[in-house]
Motif scaffolding. Structure first.
Motif, PDB file in Angstrom:
ATOM      1  N   ASP A   1      -7.138  41.985  13.368  1.00 15.85           N
ATOM      2  CA  ASP A   1      -6.983  42.326  14.782  1.00 15.85           C
ATOM      3  C   ASP A   1      -8.228  41.980  15.591  1.00 15.85           C
ATOM      4  O   ASP A   1      -8.123  41.605  16.761  1.00 15.85           O
ATOM      5  N   ASN A   2      -9.396  42.121  14.991  1.00 19.82           N
ATOM      6  CA  ASN A   2     -10.641  41.819  15.690  1.00 19.82           C
ATOM      7  C   ASN A   2     -11.427  40.703  14.999  1.00 19.82           C
ATOM      8  O   ASN A   2     -12.648  40.632  15.094  1.00 19.82           O
ATOM      9  N   LEU A   3     -10.700  39.818  14.303  1.00 19.47           N
ATOM     10  CA  LEU A   3     -11.329  38.687  13.616  1.00 19.47           C
ATOM     11  C   LEU A   3     -10.576  37.408  13.955  1.00 19.47           C
ATOM     12  O   LEU A   3      -9.379  37.286  13.686  1.00 19.47           O
ATOM     13  N   ILE A   4     -11.282  36.456  14.549  1.00 21.74           N
ATOM     14  CA  ILE A   4     -10.686  35.209  15.025  1.00 21.74           C
ATOM     15  C   ILE A   4     -11.326  34.034  14.305  1.00 21.74           C
ATOM     16  O   ILE A   4     -12.552  33.936  14.215  1.00 21.74           O
ATOM     17  N   SER A   5     -10.489  33.125  13.812  1.00 22.01           N
ATOM     18  CA  SER A   5     -10.964  31.881  13.223  1.00 22.01           C
ATOM     19  C   SER A   5     -10.630  30.730  14.167  1.00 22.01           C
ATOM     20  O   SER A   5      -9.469  30.500  14.495  1.00 22.01           O
ATOM     21  N   LEU A   6     -11.666  30.015  14.609  1.00 24.39           N
ATOM     22  CA  LEU A   6     -11.509  28.842  15.455  1.00 24.39           C
ATOM     23  C   LEU A   6     -11.666  27.606  14.581  1.00 24.39           C
ATOM     24  O   LEU A   6     -12.762  27.334  14.091  1.00 24.39           O
ATOM     25  N   ASN A   7     -10.588  26.883  14.380  1.00 27.92           N
ATOM     26  CA  ASN A   7     -10.621  25.749  13.460  1.00 27.92           C
ATOM     27  C   ASN A   7     -10.605  24.423  14.200  1.00 27.92           C
ATOM     28  O   ASN A   7      -9.838  24.233  15.143  1.00 27.92           O
ATOM     29  N   PHE A   8     -11.457  23.504  13.744  1.00 30.65           N
ATOM     30  CA  PHE A   8     -11.401  22.140  14.217  1.00 30.65           C
ATOM     31  C   PHE A   8     -10.331  21.387  13.423  1.00 30.65           C
ATOM     32  O   PHE A   8     -10.310  21.463  12.196  1.00 30.65           O
ATOM     33  N   ASN A   9      -9.488  20.659  14.131  1.00 34.72           N
ATOM     34  CA  ASN A   9      -8.516  19.805  13.466  1.00 34.72           C
ATOM     35  C   ASN A   9      -9.232  18.521  13.065  1.00 34.72           C
ATOM     36  O   ASN A   9      -9.130  17.481  13.727  1.00 34.72           O
ATOM     37  N   SER A  10      -9.989  18.597  11.995  1.00 32.52           N
ATOM     38  CA  SER A  10     -10.879  17.496  11.633  1.00 32.52           C
ATOM     39  C   SER A  10     -10.223  16.427  10.767  1.00 32.52           C
ATOM     40  O   SER A  10     -10.851  15.418  10.456  1.00 32.52           O
ATOM     41  N   LEU A  11      -8.959  16.631  10.367  1.00 28.40           N
ATOM     42  CA  LEU A  11      -8.246  15.568   9.661  1.00 28.40           C
ATOM     43  C   LEU A  11      -8.183  14.311  10.535  1.00 28.40           C
ATOM     44  O   LEU A  11      -8.426  13.190  10.063  1.00 28.40           O
ATOM     45  N   ALA A  12      -7.893  14.506  11.811  1.00 26.90           N
ATOM     46  CA  ALA A  12      -7.734  13.376  12.722  1.00 26.90           C
ATOM     47  C   ALA A  12      -9.051  12.645  12.948  1.00 26.90           C
ATOM     48  O   ALA A  12      -9.098  11.411  12.952  1.00 26.90           O
ATOM     49  N   MET A  13     -10.132  13.388  13.117  1.00 27.44           N
ATOM     50  CA  MET A  13     -11.412  12.702  13.367  1.00 27.44           C
ATOM     51  C   MET A  13     -11.837  11.903  12.143  1.00 27.44           C
ATOM     52  O   MET A  13     -12.388  10.804  12.258  1.00 27.44           O
ATOM     53  N   GLY A  14     -11.551  12.431  10.951  1.00 23.92           N
ATOM     54  CA  GLY A  14     -11.834  11.681   9.742  1.00 23.92           C
ATOM     55  C   GLY A  14     -10.998  10.417   9.664  1.00 23.92           C
ATOM     56  O   GLY A  14     -11.482   9.361   9.243  1.00 23.92           O
ATOM     57  N   PHE A  15      -9.731  10.507  10.106  1.00 20.78           N
ATOM     58  CA  PHE A  15      -8.841   9.351  10.062  1.00 20.78           C
ATOM     59  C   PHE A  15      -9.372   8.222  10.945  1.00 20.78           C
ATOM     60  O   PHE A  15      -9.444   7.058  10.510  1.00 20.78           O
ATOM     61  N   PHE A  16      -9.744   8.546  12.168  1.00 20.59           N
ATOM     62  CA  PHE A  16     -10.211   7.497  13.078  1.00 20.59           C
ATOM     63  C   PHE A  16     -11.572   6.949  12.650  1.00 20.59           C
ATOM     64  O   PHE A  16     -11.846   5.755  12.821  1.00 20.59           O
TER      65      PHE A  16
END
Length: 323
Positions: A126-141
């Motif tokens: 409830d008071n814990l947030i995970s902010l994730n980078f979608n880094s699959l795409a940056m690795g692809f390019f």
């Protein structure tokens, strides 16, 4: 008029409060103080410095008191820092690394009035947030760039951990661009393991690898510098690393974690961000490609930019689109 005061320096704690006005979230609760925990240092020219810059942007944009602590690497150190922040009235604590997810998950229930935020992980409450980078795409390019520019058909990625999505993305991007390329993948199992990273680098260049993607924090700077000195190409990581490696840096996969933290605070103030796991990337412009090297052709970079725009619209990478 803002005033910055150094109130306390104990061990590696630095407290930076500002005499501030008050901001409110959707529930009418004041958010006046934000703290940040950093694993290593804010002076690393990479991940740590970028997180600190985000904290300062929060300070400037919302006129909040901000606090940070460097060198926080264990559960005990996290416990001590969180208690000290709580005693200072800090209402939001940002853990500037994926490792803080597990640490925060163990203690968040004891601090229900504090909102915990960290990056790149699977823990939430409830008071814990995970902010994730979608880094699959940056690795692809990045992989597409490597596949395009290699002359030896040997490229390498030196990553910190096997779970990094950019590793799979890089591999797939290389082969999408050039199926004849051999991709050497090595791990150092620490974001800042410079010595082992350089060992992998030396072995790679001895095998005629001519493009390196150092997908780690502090050691990316050393690898980019070495690649420039050895006359091969690199792809920068986290920051635009052309200022370090000049035109030998073909491009960089830039993670704007500073913008991500600013966005998170904005969403908290508007009552739009609750406990959970969130993903952000090119579409939200928290991931971008850095400047392209003059060694890349304009026709290729135009094509790459078109594919990135298509990905932002569809959420599909080029090899995922049915022809």
């Amino acid at each position: 008029m803002k005033k910055i005061l150094i109130l306390l320096t104990i061990a590696f704690i630095i407290i930076i409060p500002i005499l501030s006005s008050c901001s409110y979230n959707a529930s009418g609760e004041k958010i006046e103080r934000v703290g940040m925990l950093i694993e290593n240092t804010i002076n690393d020219q990479s991940w740590g410095s970028k997180g600190y810059r985000g904290l300062l942007e929060i300070q400037d944009e919302y006129n909040m008191d901000v606090y940070f602590r460097e060198g926080v690497q264990t559960q005990q150190q996290v416990n001590i820092a969180v208690e000290e922040f709580a005693n200072k009235g800090v209402q939001v604590i940002i853990g500037h690394s994926s490792t803080f997810g597990e640490f925060f998950n163990r203690l968040q229930a004891s601090y229900p009035d504090i909102q915990f935020i960290y990056v790149n992980g699977g823990y939430s409450a409830d008071n814990l947030i995970s902010l994730n980078f979608n880094s699959l795409a940056m690795g692809f390019f990045a992989g597409m760039v490597a596949g395009k520019m290699t002359e030896t058909n040997r490229v390498g990625i030196i990553a910190a951990y096997e779970w990094q999505p950019e590793v799979e993305g890089f591999y797939e991007g290389v082969l999408y661009q050039n199926e004849d390329v051999n991709v050497d993948i090595q791990y150092v199992y620490d974001w800042d393991e410079k010595d082992l990273a350089l060992e992998h680098y030396q072995k790679m260049i001895s095998q005629k690898t001519d493009i390196i993607y150092p997908a780690g924090d502090a050691y990316s700077v050393s690898i980019v510098e070495s690649a420039m000195n050895d006359g091969i190409y690199s792809i920068g990581y986290v920051n635009d690393q052309q200022p370090i490696g000049s035109q030998s840096v073909l491009t960089s996969t830039v993670q704007h974690v500073d913008k991500l933290y600013l966005y998170a605070i904005e969403q908290l103030l508007e009552g739009e961000l609750e406990g959970g796991i969130y993903n952000f990337g090119f579409k939200e412009e928290v991931i971008t490609m850095g400047p392209y090297s003059e060694h890349l052709s304009e026709s290729f970079t135009d094509h790459l930019n078109e594919l990135i725009e298509e990905y932002k619209e569809t959420g599909l990478l080029p090899h995922q689109i049915k022809k």
